[in-house]
Write a protein that holds these residues in place. Sequence first.
Motif, PDB file in Angstrom:
ATOM      1  N   ALA A  10       3.908   0.655  -4.873  1.00  0.00           N
ATOM      2  CA  ALA A  10       2.465   0.838  -4.666  1.00  0.00           C
ATOM      3  C   ALA A  10       1.710   1.225  -5.928  1.00  0.00           C
ATOM      4  N   GLY A  11       2.386   1.450  -7.049  1.00  0.00           N
ATOM      5  CA  GLY A  11       1.699   1.846  -8.271  1.00  0.00           C
ATOM      6  C   GLY A  11       0.965   3.168  -8.084  1.00  0.00           C
ATOM      7  N   ARG A  12      -0.301   3.210  -8.551  1.00  0.00           N
ATOM      8  CA  ARG A  12      -1.082   4.426  -8.409  1.00  0.00           C
ATOM      9  C   ARG A  12      -1.468   4.690  -6.949  1.00  0.00           C
ATOM     10  N   GLY A  13      -1.226   3.716  -6.096  1.00  0.00           N
ATOM     11  CA  GLY A  13      -1.504   3.906  -4.672  1.00  0.00           C
ATOM     12  C   GLY A  13      -0.380   4.572  -3.918  1.00  0.00           C
ATOM     13  N   ALA A  14       0.579   5.193  -4.636  1.00  0.00           N
ATOM     14  CA  ALA A  14       1.712   5.845  -3.971  1.00  0.00           C
ATOM     15  C   ALA A  14       1.239   6.944  -3.031  1.00  0.00           C
ATOM     16  N   ALA A  19       0.969  -1.207   1.581  1.00  0.00           N
ATOM     17  CA  ALA A  19       1.731  -1.419   2.819  1.00  0.00           C
ATOM     18  C   ALA A  19       3.223  -1.413   2.537  1.00  0.00           C
ATOM     19  N   SER A  20       3.619  -2.057   1.432  1.00  0.00           N
ATOM     20  CA  SER A  20       5.031  -2.068   1.068  1.00  0.00           C
ATOM     21  C   SER A  20       5.519  -0.656   0.763  1.00  0.00           C
ATOM     22  N   GLY A  21       4.693   0.106   0.034  1.00  0.00           N
ATOM     23  CA  GLY A  21       5.056   1.487  -0.250  1.00  0.00           C
ATOM     24  C   GLY A  21       5.111   2.336   0.995  1.00  0.00           C
TER      25      GLY A  21
END
Length: 503
Positions: A61-65, A227-229
């Motif tokens: 998710a990058g910074r969207g963790a 969503a994947s994260g």
Amino acid sequence: MKALQDAVARPPQVGGFADTSPLHGLARRSLGPTDALAQSVAAAAPTAAAVTMPMLVAEAAGRGAGSAIVAAALLVLLVGYTIGQFARRMGAAGPLYSYAARAFGGSGMLGPAAALATGFSLLLGYACVAMFALAGSALYLADVLAYFGLGPLPGWAAAGVVVVLGACCLWLLLRGIGLSARALLLTESAAVLVLLAALAVVLTQLPAADVVRAGPDAGNQGLGGIASGAVLALSAFVGFESATVLGVETRRPLRTIPRVIAWSAAGTSVLSLLATQLQLAAGITADTAPSGRAWDPVLRTAGVPGLIPALDLGAALSFAACSLACMTALARVLLTMGREGVVPAWFGRAHPRFLTPFNAVLATVPPVTLVPAVLLAAGTGTWGPMNRIIGTAATAYVAAFLLTCIAAPVFLRRIGELTFWPGAAAVTAALALAAALVAYRVVLAGQGRHAGGWIYLVLVGGSVAWCLWRRRRGAAPADLGLYDVPTREAVLGGPAAPGGSGR
């Protein structure tokens, strides 16, 4: 007063109760609320999840963790509420599978297929998490030794640690649920105390403004990445429901188990969110910290590097407890399937003295132990292969949760107890799980990572197809979803028949 004494001394005979429970042979009503809570908390492994999962989520998710973990936490609370609708109405040893079977069992071929898919998804999920946890325990123990200058453990030594841990799990699971429950309670309590101490120290050392600003961020990976994260983050929470496998062995299960589910889901969510928040506040990302080592730079940034080996030891203990809890759940689901004839009846036999799912334990613990041991011995048991194992577990768990959430309104409607809020929660959770699972698999497919999906489809799809084929040939029973029932010896005026036993 005399009338009451006479009623107790010479109660009127009542009928309608079975001589034995369909799940006889287990230590019925022998565990208290603390034991059930230890099972759920250990399976969720909050300490191990806090030090490993945020960085795995960040890789997706990058910074969207942070956003992904918040979404997963909210989803877990919805799923826990939905599972609680079943848990307060029936006690089972193969819970989510039994729940789905009670909802779908009579619906032609589609119903049994959905129930069996739930059951085999659970088996695969518990097995994969147990493998991941055994390897994680060995790797973190190796880090503790390396910190004190004992050098990195060679692959064969790490594999030996896994084998020893597996042997301990085997002995505890065979000897009795009371013994293994106490081991879970002691081990996971120590691990959680270490985590809480580390979180408290870091929280006081980092600037408050940084902690507040480190909130969820949409990040640069888009909704697909979040969503994947979120699906990966779910694997940090899964296990919170595993107290349901003790529905036969817990006292007052219809009251205790739903409360345990709610408390473990909420507690695990809070710890994971706090750990992620502090990692973000310390500026740690997937690019600056390797998987499984995120808290090393966090503790150094906070000025307390001396806590690194303590937290590593806590993670090793948490992983060890997680493997034991997952094997506990795995064996009980398999025992239920053996009693029903879905798998050979041999798996459904319990030990007459220890009151444990003896054969199911013997069948599952050795292979679950050998897979990570072989990976470590071959020199490939690093976090890369472990991440693929946990990815397969995430797919399996989300599928099981999805089918259970679909089953909940069907079940409640069949028994005439469907109301607005449980139905709305189940539908919302099912839609969110379905969307997240599709996005997760699409993102992985775009990265060329198909292994987990194929493993899931081959193992679960093949097992369901085999069972349905046996069912059409009359080689498998029509009724699925065994659950515990009151027995004659458990009620006043209903003593067990000669030779009967409520166990």
